[in-house]
Scaffold this motif. Structure first.
Motif, short mmCIF file in Angstrom:
data_model
loop_
_atom_site.label_atom_id
_atom_site.label_comp_id
_atom_site.label_asym_id
_atom_site.label_seq_id
_atom_site.Cartn_x
_atom_site.Cartn_y
_atom_site.Cartn_z
N GLU A 291 39.35 10.79 23.92
CA GLU A 291 38.95 12.07 23.35
C GLU A 291 39.50 12.25 21.95
OE1 GLU A 291 38.50 16.60 25.01
OE2 GLU A 291 40.16 15.39 25.70
N SER A 292 40.64 11.66 21.65
CA SER A 292 41.26 11.86 20.35
C SER A 292 40.63 10.99 19.26
CB SER A 292 42.75 11.55 20.43
OG SER A 292 42.95 10.19 20.84
N ASP B 45 32.77 10.11 22.10
CA ASP B 45 33.70 11.13 21.61
C ASP B 45 33.39 12.52 22.14
OD1 ASP B 45 31.43 11.84 20.22
OD2 ASP B 45 32.21 11.31 18.24
N GLY B 46 32.39 12.63 23.04
CA GLY B 46 32.08 13.92 23.65
C GLY B 46 30.93 14.67 23.04
N LYS C 215 29.86 19.97 22.60
CA LYS C 215 31.02 19.08 22.64
C LYS C 215 31.58 19.08 24.06
CE LYS C 215 34.11 16.44 20.55
NZ LYS C 215 34.84 15.94 21.74
N LEU C 216 31.55 17.91 24.67
CA LEU C 216 32.04 17.76 26.03
C LEU C 216 33.46 17.20 26.03
CD1 LEU C 216 28.84 16.11 27.59
CD2 LEU C 216 29.46 18.54 27.58
N SER C 217 34.18 17.47 27.09
CA SER C 217 35.52 16.92 27.24
C SER C 217 35.43 15.48 27.73
CB SER C 217 36.33 17.75 28.23
OG SER C 217 35.79 17.61 29.55
N GLU C 218 36.54 14.77 27.65
CA GLU C 218 36.60 13.41 28.18
C GLU C 218 36.23 13.39 29.66
OE1 GLU C 218 39.94 9.90 28.97
OE2 GLU C 218 40.42 11.61 27.70
N ALA C 219 36.74 14.37 30.39
CA ALA C 219 36.45 14.42 31.83
C ALA C 219 34.96 14.65 32.09
CB ALA C 219 37.27 15.53 32.47
N GLN C 220 34.33 15.48 31.26
CA GLN C 220 32.90 15.74 31.44
C GLN C 220 32.07 14.50 31.16
OE1 GLN C 220 32.91 19.28 28.82
NE2 GLN C 220 31.82 20.34 30.47
N PRO D 145 29.90 24.27 27.39
CA PRO D 145 30.10 24.88 26.07
C PRO D 145 28.77 25.30 25.43
CG PRO D 145 30.24 22.51 25.90
CD PRO D 145 30.15 22.80 27.37
#
Length: 294
Positions: A41-42, A77-78, A102-107, A193
């Motif tokens: 994610e970073s 990267d989401g 923008k999605l999270s890593e988990a998503q 989101p």
């Protein structure tokens, strides 16, 4: 009424049958398809595709194929990009309504796992329905075992009583259709989101000589503000030209196009041109990248 323009174009414009060649089904070994590929994610602006859904082929004008926009593109990267709803008018707006969330890593991990669970893996059998001229839906996902992909003819259009399909094939199609619907739900109004306009770094401009039609629509010509049209051939046989604009030139082009429509004549080099604007996605850098659509 506000349909997705990609679907509307794919199934509602019966002008020219284009027999598009299917892309390879699977890249890499199967491995463990249920395990998502590592996502950091970073890591900023990683244009690696994690999941993509796109139309292929169908009874559509050949010149529209390069400008097709994937239904969904999800990146490592989401970032997730899709074409939003458009007003059902003719002629339509010149610029497509691309939306980004923008999605999270988990998503992202969950989506890739859900895709495989829905049947996006080597050897899945969706059958061939008894329909013609309908686009196929290609879904590809990157897993720890490599890229998995399927291409399904008339995914949502096949009849429940189609005798060309077995009960298990019908069930597989229903499961995959539900997954695609879940992606639509991600971009639904009021979703979380929230979706925002996609700001492309580059825009491909597909130009062809302007041709007056019998619909009686004659738009006021607009002076082209960037490098002279039409640009190099993208497809010489179909007489499709393409150039890419970026930076200040792109901003000028988008400002000029904001009030234009699909039938607006553009004046450049002493001639009039008809243009299809195709914002390039994060994994696309130039006009040549649009050849994958054919």
């Amino acid at each position: 009424m506000t349909p997705n323009r990609g679907l509307m174009t794919a199934v509602a414009v019966p002008l020219l049958l284009l027999g598009a060649c299917a892309r390879p089904g699977v890249a890499g070994e199967a491995g463990s398809p249920g395990s998502a590929a590592p996502v950091t994610e970073s890591t900023p602006a990683d244009p690696t595709i994690a999941l993509r859904v796109e139309y292929r082929g169908g009874y559509v004008p050949a010149e529209t194929i390069p400008s097709r926009i994937p239904l969904f593109s999800v990146y490592a990267d989401g970032r997730a990009i899709s074409e939003g709803p458009v007003t059902l008018i003719y002629p339509g707006a010149a610029l497509p309504n691309l939306r980004e969330i923008k999605l999270s890593e988990a998503q992202v991990r969950q989506l890739t796992a859900d895709a495989v669970a829905a049947g996006v893996s080597s050897g899945s059998d969706f059958g061939t329905p008894g329909v013609a001229d309908i686009p196929s839906t290609r879904i590809s996902v990157v897993t720890a075992g490599g890229e998995q992909s399927v291409e399904v003819m008339a995914l949502s259009e096949a009849r429940p009583d189609d005798t060309s399909l077995t009960a298990s094939q019908q069930a597989a199609r229903k499961k995959l259709s539900a997954f695609v619907k879940s992606l639509h739900d991600l971009f639904a109004e009021g979703g979380s989101p929230a979706a925002a306009p996609y700001r492309a770094e580059r825009v491909a401009v597909l130009a062809s000589p302007y041709q007056q039609t019998d619909d009686g629509i004659v738009g006021a010509p607009v002076k082209w503000p960037a490098a002279e049209l039409p640009g190099p051939f993208l497809n010489e046989q179909l007489r499709i030209n393409c150039l890419t604009v970026e930076g200040a030139a792109k901003d000028e082009v988008l400002a000029a196009a904001i009030d234009a429509n699909e039938r607006t004549p553009w004046e450049s080099a002493g001639k009039k041109w008809q243009i299809k604007f195709r914002p390039l996605l994060p994994d696309e850098k130039e006009c040549a990248d649009l050849r994958r659509q054919a």
